[in-house]
Design a protein around this motif. Sequence first.
Motif, short mmCIF file in Angstrom:
data_model
loop_
_atom_site.label_atom_id
_atom_site.label_comp_id
_atom_site.label_asym_id
_atom_site.label_seq_id
_atom_site.Cartn_x
_atom_site.Cartn_y
_atom_site.Cartn_z
N GLN A 443 -9.12 -6.42 -7.49
CA GLN A 443 -8.81 -5.77 -6.21
C GLN A 443 -7.94 -6.68 -5.34
OE1 GLN A 443 -9.08 -2.73 -6.77
NE2 GLN A 443 -10.23 -2.12 -4.93
N ASP A 447 -4.18 -5.80 -4.12
CA ASP A 447 -3.82 -5.81 -2.71
C ASP A 447 -2.63 -6.74 -2.48
OD1 ASP A 447 -4.49 -4.93 0.03
OD2 ASP A 447 -4.69 -7.10 0.36
N ALA A 451 -0.35 -3.91 -2.01
CA ALA A 451 -1.00 -3.44 -0.78
C ALA A 451 -1.93 -2.26 -1.05
CB ALA A 451 0.04 -3.07 0.28
N HIS A 452 -2.67 -2.36 -2.18
CA HIS A 452 -3.54 -1.24 -2.56
C HIS A 452 -4.86 -1.23 -1.80
CE1 HIS A 452 -0.81 0.19 -5.53
NE2 HIS A 452 -0.81 -0.95 -6.21
N THR A 453 -5.10 -2.22 -0.98
CA THR A 453 -6.30 -2.36 -0.14
C THR A 453 -7.58 -2.65 -0.94
OG1 THR A 453 -7.12 -0.06 -0.01
CG2 THR A 453 -5.32 -0.67 1.50
N TYR A 454 -8.59 -3.08 -0.24
CA TYR A 454 -9.89 -3.40 -0.86
C TYR A 454 -10.98 -3.07 0.14
CZ TYR A 454 -8.78 -7.46 2.01
OH TYR A 454 -8.40 -8.26 3.06
N SER A 462 -11.54 0.19 4.66
CA SER A 462 -10.58 -0.35 3.70
C SER A 462 -9.71 -1.37 4.41
CB SER A 462 -9.70 0.78 3.15
OG SER A 462 -10.46 1.61 2.34
N HIS A 464 -6.57 -4.65 4.21
CA HIS A 464 -5.39 -5.20 3.54
C HIS A 464 -5.11 -6.56 4.17
CE1 HIS A 464 -1.40 -5.80 2.00
NE2 HIS A 464 -0.81 -5.57 3.16
#
Length: 476
Positions: A443, A447, A451-454, A462, A464
Motif C-alpha cells: 500500500q 501510494d 497516489a493510490h492512497t492507504y 483514506s 495520501h
Amino acid sequence: GQAQIGVTGLAVMGRNLARNLARNGFVVAVHNRSPERTRRLIAEHGAEGRFVPTDSLADFVAALERPRAVITMVKAGAPTDAVIDELVPLLDAGDIIVDCGNAHFADTRRREEALRKQGLHFVGTGVSGGEEGALWGPSIMPGGSDESYQKLGPIFEQIAAQVDGEPCCRHIGPDGAGHFVKMVHNGIEYADMQLIAEAYDLLRAGLEATPAELAEIFREWNSGELESFLIEITAEVLGHTDASTGQAFVDIVLDQAEQKGTGRWTVQNALDLGIPITGIAEATFARSLSGHAGQRAATRRAFAGTEPTWRVEDRGAFVEDVRRALLASKIVAYAQGFDHIRAGSQEYDWDIDLGGTATIWRGGCIIRANFLDRIRQAYDDQPDLPTLLVAPWFADAVRAGLSGWRRVVAEAAHAGVPTPAFASSLSYFDALRANRLPAALIQGLRDNFGAHTYRRVDRDGSFHTLWAGDRSEVEA
Ligand code: NDP
C-alpha cells in the motif's frame, strides 16, 4: 408419450446414464444424432430395462410424458446449443431440458435465461464420476428452478450414488449453480491429485523406495484420515507393472499431465471473484509446466550437476510427516474450494448450502472421501464459518500436522524436490494466521508511485502522503 425421461447423446456418458435410469425402473426414451449409437445401445443393453429407441428428435419428444424431461449428454459448447435449438420448437411450456454435459456455468446461465423466456426450464446439471459413475451411481449436481427439481429430484436421487442411505444428489440452486459447483469440484480434484503426486514424489526421493513399496504406504494411508477414492487408486496405479517392459507402470508413462479445462475455468473465475484458491491454481499450473518439455530439457541441461543429495534419517518419521503435510494441504485446498463456492453463491445469488454440497460428494465422484462428512459437519454446525481451517476437527488436524508440514516443505526445498502445492498451501496458512502482512508495504508503494492512497490502523479514512513534496499526510 409414455417415457418418463429421455436421453439424447448416447456416447459413453449418455449411454451409461440411460442404462442407469432403465435399471432403476424408469422408462427411458433414447436418441442420438447418428442412429447407430441408439441401435447399439438397444442391441447390447436393451434387456436391462424399458428403453424407447427413436431415430428423430421429433419421435424422441413425442415418446415422452408431460411435462417432458429431456437430458442432453452431448459435447459441451456449440453442439449443446445446436441440440437445444433443435429441441426447443418441439417442446411445450413447462417442459424441462437437462444439460448433463460439462458446460461452463456462464453458458448455463445464458441458456437458462433464454429458455425461461420461452416458458421452458433449463437445468444445468453437473455429473461426476466418469463412465462408471454414470452407470452405477454418479454424484449429481442439478441447478435450475425449484419447479423442475420437483420432477427431476425423485429420478436423480434414485440413480445417484447412495452413502449412508442418503443420495449423492441435491438441488444446488438456480440457473448455473449446479455447473458452478461441478466446476469447483473438478478444481478441488486437480488440487487433491497434485498433492498426492507431490507426496509420492517426496516419498520416492526421500526413501529411495520403489513404486511398489510406495503403493504399500498409500494403501496404509487409505485406512486412516486420508481414506478416499483417489488414495485408493494411487496405490493401485503405483502397484501396477507395465506388461511390455516389466517396469513399474508409473515409470513408463510420459510425465506431462493433460487437462480438459475445468481446472482452468475454476481458477479464471476465482480470479474474477477475488478468492485465493492457491492450491487449485498451483495444481493447474503444475500440469501446464509439466507439458513444457523444451523448457524443462533446456533448464535440466543448463543446471546439470547441481542436484543436491538427500538422505532421510528417520524413515518412519518422514513418512508420517509427509502424511500430515498431505492432510493439512488437502484441508487448505478444500477450505479454498468451499470459499470459492460461497463467493459464487453470493455473487450470482444462488443461496448454496455448503454442508449439503459436501454431502453429495461423499459418493459417486472422483473426490469421494469420508473427509467430506467432516466438512458437512463443520458447515452444518456453523454456516457462517470464516474458513474450514478453523472448524474444530480441521484446526486440530492442522495443529497436529504443522511441524511435520514445515519440515517436509523445508526439506523438499533443500533437496530440490518441487512441491508447489504443499509449499503454497503452507504459505496460505501462514498468511492467514499472520499478525501483520507486508500488504502494508504494498500500500505504501502504491501510494508513493501512484497516489493510490492507504488506510491507517489508528484512524478511519483514506490518506495520501505527499512523497514528492514535504512528505506531509493529507486526507484523500
Ligand atoms: P462426447 O463429449 O464425446 O460427445 C459425443 C456425443 O455428442 C455423441 O452422442 C455425439 O453424437 C454428440 N454430438 C456432438 N456434436 C453434436 C451435434 N452438433 N448435434 C448433436 N449431437 C452431437 O461424449 P461423452 O459421453 O464423453 O460426454 C458427454 C458430455 O458429458 C460432455 O459434455 C462431457 O464433457 C460430459 N462429461 C463427460 C465425462 C466423462 O468422463 N467422459 C464425465 C462427466 C461429464 P454423434 O454420435 O452423432 O457424433
